[in-house]
Design a protein around this motif. Structure first.
Motif, mmCIF file in Angstrom:
data_model
loop_
_atom_site.group_PDB
_atom_site.id
_atom_site.type_symbol
_atom_site.label_atom_id
_atom_site.label_comp_id
_atom_site.label_asym_id
_atom_site.label_seq_id
_atom_site.Cartn_x
_atom_site.Cartn_y
_atom_site.Cartn_z
ATOM 1 N N GLY A 63 0.889 -1.256 -0.066
ATOM 2 C CA GLY A 63 -0.065 0.098 0.013
ATOM 3 C C GLY A 63 0.666 1.227 0.009
ATOM 4 O O GLY A 63 2.035 1.314 -0.274
ATOM 5 N N LYS A 64 0.257 2.405 0.466
ATOM 6 C CA LYS A 64 1.174 3.563 0.470
ATOM 7 C C LYS A 64 2.194 3.562 1.558
ATOM 8 O O LYS A 64 1.915 2.960 2.572
ATOM 9 N N VAL A 65 2.939 4.466 1.118
ATOM 10 C CA VAL A 65 4.251 4.359 2.269
ATOM 11 C C VAL A 65 4.384 6.118 2.361
ATOM 12 O O VAL A 65 4.475 6.695 1.707
ATOM 13 N N LEU A 66 4.697 6.604 3.594
ATOM 14 C CA LEU A 66 5.337 7.888 4.021
ATOM 15 C C LEU A 66 6.654 7.580 4.257
ATOM 16 O O LEU A 66 6.667 7.156 5.770
ATOM 17 N N TYR A 67 7.579 8.312 3.789
ATOM 18 C CA TYR A 67 9.011 8.227 4.408
ATOM 19 C C TYR A 67 9.456 9.805 4.608
ATOM 20 O O TYR A 67 9.453 10.493 3.857
ATOM 21 N N LEU A 127 0.577 18.132 11.776
ATOM 22 C CA LEU A 127 0.638 18.039 10.481
ATOM 23 C C LEU A 127 0.923 16.345 9.874
ATOM 24 O O LEU A 127 0.418 16.077 9.085
ATOM 25 N N LEU A 128 1.814 15.740 10.755
ATOM 26 C CA LEU A 128 2.264 14.495 10.315
ATOM 27 C C LEU A 128 0.911 13.722 10.557
ATOM 28 O O LEU A 128 0.620 12.687 9.900
ATOM 29 N N GLU A 129 0.230 13.687 11.712
ATOM 30 C CA GLU A 129 -0.921 12.828 11.997
ATOM 31 C C GLU A 129 -2.101 13.219 10.739
ATOM 32 O O GLU A 129 -2.520 12.119 10.701
ATOM 33 N N ASN A 130 -2.328 14.379 10.679
ATOM 34 C CA ASN A 130 -3.270 14.943 9.367
ATOM 35 C C ASN A 130 -2.712 14.031 8.116
ATOM 36 O O ASN A 130 -3.641 13.539 7.510
ATOM 37 N N THR A 131 -1.375 14.028 8.143
ATOM 38 C CA THR A 131 -1.114 13.454 6.708
ATOM 39 C C THR A 131 -1.253 11.938 6.673
ATOM 40 O O THR A 131 -1.607 11.515 5.703
ATOM 41 N N ILE A 132 -0.931 11.241 7.683
ATOM 42 C CA ILE A 132 -1.268 9.953 8.125
ATOM 43 C C ILE A 132 -2.800 9.550 7.764
ATOM 44 O O ILE A 132 -3.219 8.643 7.208
ATOM 45 N N GLY A 133 -3.471 10.165 8.486
ATOM 46 C CA GLY A 133 -5.120 10.208 8.395
ATOM 47 C C GLY A 133 -5.411 10.358 7.057
ATOM 48 O O GLY A 133 -6.560 9.544 6.505
ATOM 49 N N HIS A 134 -4.758 11.003 5.955
ATOM 50 C CA HIS A 134 -5.429 11.266 4.743
ATOM 51 C C HIS A 134 -4.889 10.345 3.799
ATOM 52 O O HIS A 134 -5.626 9.635 2.859
ATOM 53 N N LEU A 135 -3.473 9.815 3.913
ATOM 54 C CA LEU A 135 -2.868 9.031 3.080
ATOM 55 C C LEU A 135 -3.227 7.621 3.357
ATOM 56 O O LEU A 135 -3.510 6.662 2.462
ATOM 57 N N LYS A 136 -3.651 7.287 4.984
ATOM 58 C CA LYS A 136 -3.589 5.845 5.108
ATOM 59 C C LYS A 136 -2.599 5.115 5.002
ATOM 60 O O LYS A 136 -2.959 4.083 4.195
ATOM 61 N N ARG A 167 3.356 5.306 19.547
ATOM 62 C CA ARG A 167 2.894 3.784 19.119
ATOM 63 C C ARG A 167 1.222 4.221 19.238
ATOM 64 O O ARG A 167 0.735 3.380 18.459
ATOM 65 N N ALA A 168 0.724 5.074 19.958
ATOM 66 C CA ALA A 168 -0.722 5.107 19.658
ATOM 67 C C ALA A 168 -1.071 5.766 18.321
ATOM 68 O O ALA A 168 -2.191 5.408 17.945
ATOM 69 N N LEU A 169 -0.057 6.543 17.545
ATOM 70 C CA LEU A 169 -0.395 6.834 16.393
ATOM 71 C C LEU A 169 -0.440 5.859 15.250
ATOM 72 O O LEU A 169 -1.497 5.641 14.514
ATOM 73 N N ALA A 170 0.297 4.807 15.543
ATOM 74 C CA ALA A 170 0.417 3.642 14.622
ATOM 75 C C ALA A 170 -0.828 2.836 15.127
ATOM 76 O O ALA A 170 -1.460 2.408 13.911
ATOM 77 N N LYS A 171 -1.243 2.843 16.367
ATOM 78 C CA LYS A 171 -2.554 1.815 16.516
ATOM 79 C C LYS A 171 -3.671 2.631 15.985
ATOM 80 O O LYS A 171 -4.651 1.947 15.470
#
Length: 351
Positions: A63-67, A127-136, A167-171
């Motif tokens: 799937g998608k990856v954010l580096y 911003l990182l959390e919003n990006t992860i939430g958008h990209l999944k 860890r909470a972000l990953a979960k």
């Protein structure tokens, strides 16, 4: 309630899926390159590449990856991707699922700031959390911890809080989060990969350390060999080692690939030998331990026993964990509470 099985992102079983892992190692050891290789393998579209590999084993999530790179410039990472594509023979233009975020020239790149035990999430974290939430994304790589956490790393409470936040972000978003980190001098010398407080590693479930193999010359020329060691696996055997070597722009696994079916009966033999040697040693009051840091660590003791029937150290370790999980052996406490010690004992034996 249906239990969710424990899954790993990679075929080696090094990185837990949907959880936080630390990949530690000295500077320039190869953490960034090896993690970018994993990022590429996950990001390649299944339609064009039904199966992709990382270090010789298939990846289990796609799937998608954010580096997120806080040190290496975008051009550096792009060149690495081109080298990886050439070495692994895939088309780099198909990596549309891979997003590389360049923070190398950002002055304030911290996700967390604080003093002593106080830790605060920054706007960049939001911003990182919003990006992860958008990209999944299936995978997020953060390179590296020292740049992204402007806190007192030797403060246990601060280290614990940062690890808990990540860890909470990953979960929360169901993503595999790998954070790259540098060990301290003590962590390098002791080959633990640790730095700062124990709060960093005590909070997470998984840590992998990348380093040169033990037989590499400390001051000699770099021959490109590395090992990936499962330093702290809460859901697997400790000490799993993957041998790799740099070749034509990327790392390749040098472990011999076993032919299908070659392991039939091997696990049963290892468990039988482990049980027999445990009975023999206990009958002679030569008690052994399940702790890898102990001088009497059972697999090492049994590996050196002339009656071990040529069972490998790796197989003996796997046998110990399997027997513990099956309840056929137990880690039994002995002695008063002030001098409590644990030793392995046979619960039931079927050989």
């Amino acid at each position: 309630m249906k239990l969710k099985p424990i899954e790993f992102l990679d075929g080696h079983g090094l990185f837990l899926a949907d959880d936080l892992s630390y990949l530690t190692g000295a500077g320039a050891i190869g953490k960034s390159l090896s993690s970018l290789q994993l990022a590429c393998a996950v990001a390649l579209p299944e339609r064009d590449y039904p199966e992709t590999h990382w270090l010789g084993r298939p990846v289990r999530r796609r799937g998608k990856v954010l580096y997120v790179s806080a040190e290496d410039e975008l051009d550096v990472n792009h060149q690495r991707v081109l080298d990886i594509a050439a070495a692994e023979m895939f088309e780099a233009r198909l990596l549309y699922n891979l997003e590389i975020c360049d923070l190398s020239d950002v002055e304030d790149k911290a996700l967390f700031v604080g003093q002593r035990s106080y830790v605060k999430k920054t706007l960049l974290f939001r911003l990182l959390e919003n990006t992860i939430g958008h990209l999944k994304p299936e995978l997020v790589v953060l390179d590296n911890r020292a740049q992204l956490a402007d806190i007192d790393e030797i403060n246990r409470n601060a280290a614990t809080k940062v690890s808990n936040y990540l860890r909470a972000l990953a979960k929360k978003y169901g993503t595999t989060l790998i954070v790259l980190a540098h060990p301290s001098l003590a962590g390098l010398n002791q080959k633990t990969g640790n730095s700062g407080s124990t709060g960093w590693t005590n909070t997470i479930r998984n840590q992998v350390d990348m380093r040169k193999p033990d037989d590499a010359e400390a001051d000699g020329p770099d021959d490109g060999r590395r090992i990936l060691v499962s330093q702290k696996p809460n859901y697997g055997p400790q000490g799993l080692v993957v041998n790799v070597k740099w070749d034509m722009g990327c790392y390749r696994c040098t472990d011999r690939q076993e032919r299908a079916g070659s392991d039939i009966g091997r696990a049963d033999k290892a468990e039988r030998v482990f049980l027999r040697l445990l009975q023999i040693h206990n009958s002679q009051n030569l008690f052994v331990s399940a702790s890898p840091s102990s001088n009497s660590f059972a697999p090492k003791v049994f590996y050196g026993d002339p009656q071990n029937e040529n069972v490998s150290l790796k197989s003996l370790k796997a046998a110990m964990y399997a027997l513990l999980n099956d309840g056929r052996i137990a880690n039994v406490a002995h002695g008063p509470p002030s001098k409590r010690q644990y030793r392995l004992e046979v619960v039931k034996c079927n050989f």
